[in-house]
Design a protein around this motif. Structure first.
Motif, PDB file in Angstrom:
ATOM      1  N   GLU A  81     -58.993   7.226  20.193  1.00  0.00           N
ATOM      2  CA  GLU A  81     -58.899   7.645  21.592  1.00  0.00           C
ATOM      3  C   GLU A  81     -59.062   6.454  22.545  1.00  0.00           C
ATOM      4  O   GLU A  81     -58.290   6.283  23.483  1.00  0.00           O
ATOM      5  CB  GLU A  81     -60.003   8.679  21.873  1.00  0.00           C
ATOM      6  N   ARG A  82     -60.045   5.642  22.217  1.00  0.00           N
ATOM      7  CA  ARG A  82     -60.306   4.485  23.072  1.00  0.00           C
ATOM      8  C   ARG A  82     -59.164   3.476  22.985  1.00  0.00           C
ATOM      9  O   ARG A  82     -58.852   2.772  23.935  1.00  0.00           O
ATOM     10  CB  ARG A  82     -61.625   3.810  22.657  1.00  0.00           C
ATOM     11  N   LYS A  83     -58.590   3.384  21.801  1.00  0.00           N
ATOM     12  CA  LYS A  83     -57.465   2.462  21.601  1.00  0.00           C
ATOM     13  C   LYS A  83     -56.293   2.825  22.521  1.00  0.00           C
ATOM     14  O   LYS A  83     -55.765   1.965  23.227  1.00  0.00           O
ATOM     15  CB  LYS A  83     -57.018   2.481  20.143  1.00  0.00           C
ATOM     16  N   THR A  84     -55.922   4.096  22.522  1.00  0.00           N
ATOM     17  CA  THR A  84     -54.789   4.509  23.364  1.00  0.00           C
ATOM     18  C   THR A  84     -55.144   4.405  24.840  1.00  0.00           C
ATOM     19  O   THR A  84     -54.309   4.006  25.658  1.00  0.00           O
ATOM     20  CB  THR A  84     -54.359   5.952  23.027  1.00  0.00           C
ATOM     21  N   LEU A  90     -54.228  -1.409  29.837  1.00  0.00           N
ATOM     22  CA  LEU A  90     -53.815  -2.810  29.767  1.00  0.00           C
ATOM     23  C   LEU A  90     -52.304  -2.986  29.789  1.00  0.00           C
ATOM     24  O   LEU A  90     -51.804  -4.101  29.947  1.00  0.00           O
ATOM     25  CB  LEU A  90     -54.348  -3.434  28.467  1.00  0.00           C
ATOM     26  N   GLY A  91     -51.604  -1.888  29.633  1.00  0.00           N
ATOM     27  CA  GLY A  91     -50.154  -1.965  29.570  1.00  0.00           C
ATOM     28  C   GLY A  91     -49.707  -2.645  28.287  1.00  0.00           C
ATOM     29  O   GLY A  91     -48.766  -3.445  28.274  1.00  0.00           O
ATOM     30  N   GLN A  96     -51.195  -3.569  19.461  1.00  0.00           N
ATOM     31  CA  GLN A  96     -51.662  -4.877  19.946  1.00  0.00           C
ATOM     32  C   GLN A  96     -53.163  -4.843  20.200  1.00  0.00           C
ATOM     33  O   GLN A  96     -53.876  -5.793  19.914  1.00  0.00           O
ATOM     34  CB  GLN A  96     -50.944  -5.249  21.242  1.00  0.00           C
ATOM     35  N   VAL A  97     -53.608  -3.738  20.746  1.00  0.00           N
ATOM     36  CA  VAL A  97     -55.047  -3.593  21.023  1.00  0.00           C
ATOM     37  C   VAL A  97     -55.814  -3.605  19.698  1.00  0.00           C
ATOM     38  O   VAL A  97     -56.839  -4.274  19.570  1.00  0.00           O
ATOM     39  CB  VAL A  97     -55.336  -2.281  21.794  1.00  0.00           C
ATOM     40  N   ALA A  98     -55.282  -2.897  18.716  1.00  0.00           N
ATOM     41  CA  ALA A  98     -55.935  -2.855  17.406  1.00  0.00           C
ATOM     42  C   ALA A  98     -56.003  -4.250  16.792  1.00  0.00           C
ATOM     43  O   ALA A  98     -57.045  -4.664  16.270  1.00  0.00           O
ATOM     44  CB  ALA A  98     -55.184  -1.906  16.488  1.00  0.00           C
ATOM     45  N   VAL A  99     -54.897  -4.993  16.901  1.00  0.00           N
ATOM     46  CA  VAL A  99     -54.847  -6.356  16.365  1.00  0.00           C
ATOM     47  C   VAL A  99     -55.845  -7.249  17.085  1.00  0.00           C
ATOM     48  O   VAL A  99     -56.573  -8.019  16.460  1.00  0.00           O
ATOM     49  CB  VAL A  99     -53.416  -6.943  16.485  1.00  0.00           C
TER      50      VAL A  99
END
Length: 213
Positions: A81-84, A90-91, A96-99
């Motif tokens: 949830e936080r990832k999305t 961040l757009g 990419q966020v996970a990486v």
DNA sequence: CGGAGCTAATCC
DNA sequence: GGATTAGCTCCG
């Protein structure tokens, strides 16, 4: 870990554990890691006219990094949830966020290891110094003990020669008594039990037989 | 210009 | 998740 840091570590090992260093240095030479070759997006060869698919890498903006860092500060793990949520803020692509989080955890772990290493290094150095200090102290105390023993021997010899040269009743009465020796210099009190035994008491009144002929 | 360092991205 | 690659920047 950079090569510079590896050099530092090897230098430290060479200093503290020369025998281990020799072994490690040899291993390092032998294990020239066969680097795993990754599939490239780019086709090799300058004159190769094949399609060249460059992997574009764009650095994240300062603002994006700030938000990611703040989020990482709150929680190192990233729930779906936080990832999305972050990704949309961040757009960026959620992947990419996970990486980014994965790489950030790797950096954080690496830093922790570095910190732990330098902490242990300091502890080790302190211990070495303390060991040296204690060894020096033991040597000094052994010297003192030796001196004390010599002093006692000297006193006993004097006493024996007094008795043999003056064999009066008084002296024989005197010889029945236990003689005390002030060994305050050594923090101890000595007590002559008989001709062959001598005890010293330390501050805990523990009697130690110095010799027993 | 070349090498070092950082880091996003990829591979296993 | 760890290891590795490769794009990019900076510095001498």
């Amino acid at each position: 870990m950079s090569s510079r840091k590896v050099d530092d570590q090897m230098e430290l090992i060479s200093y503290f554990y020369p025998h281990i260093y020799a072994q490690l240095a040899q291993e390092q030479e032998e294990t020239v890691k066969p680097r795993r070759r990754r599939k490239k997006n780019k086709v090799e060869g300058r004159n190769n006219t094949s399609e060249v698919v460059m992997r574009k890498r764009k650095l994240l903006s300062e603002e994006q990094v700030n938000l990611l860092e703040r989020s990482f500060g709150d929680e190192h793990k990233l729930e779906m949830e936080r990832k999305t949520q972050l990704a949309s803020e961040l757009g960026l692509d959620p992947h990419q966020v996970a990486v980014w989080f994965q790489n950030r955890r790797a950096r954080w772990k690496s830093k922790k290891i570095e910190e732990e290493y330098s902490k242990l290094k300091t502890q080790h150095e302190t211990t070495i110094i303390e060991k040296y200090r204690l060894e020096t102290e033991v040597l000094k105390m052994k010297e003192q003990l030796c001196e004390a023993e010599m002093e006692i021997q000297k006193l006993l010899l004097e006493r024996k020669s007094d008795i043999s040269s003056n064999n009066s009743p008084i002296s024989s009465i005197f010889s029945m008594e236990q003689q005390h020796f002030d060994l305050g210099e050594f923090g101890m009190e000595g007590k002559l039990m008989d001709d062959n035994m001598f005890f010293v008491a330390d501050n805990q009144s523990t009697y130690i037989t110095l010799w027993d002929n």
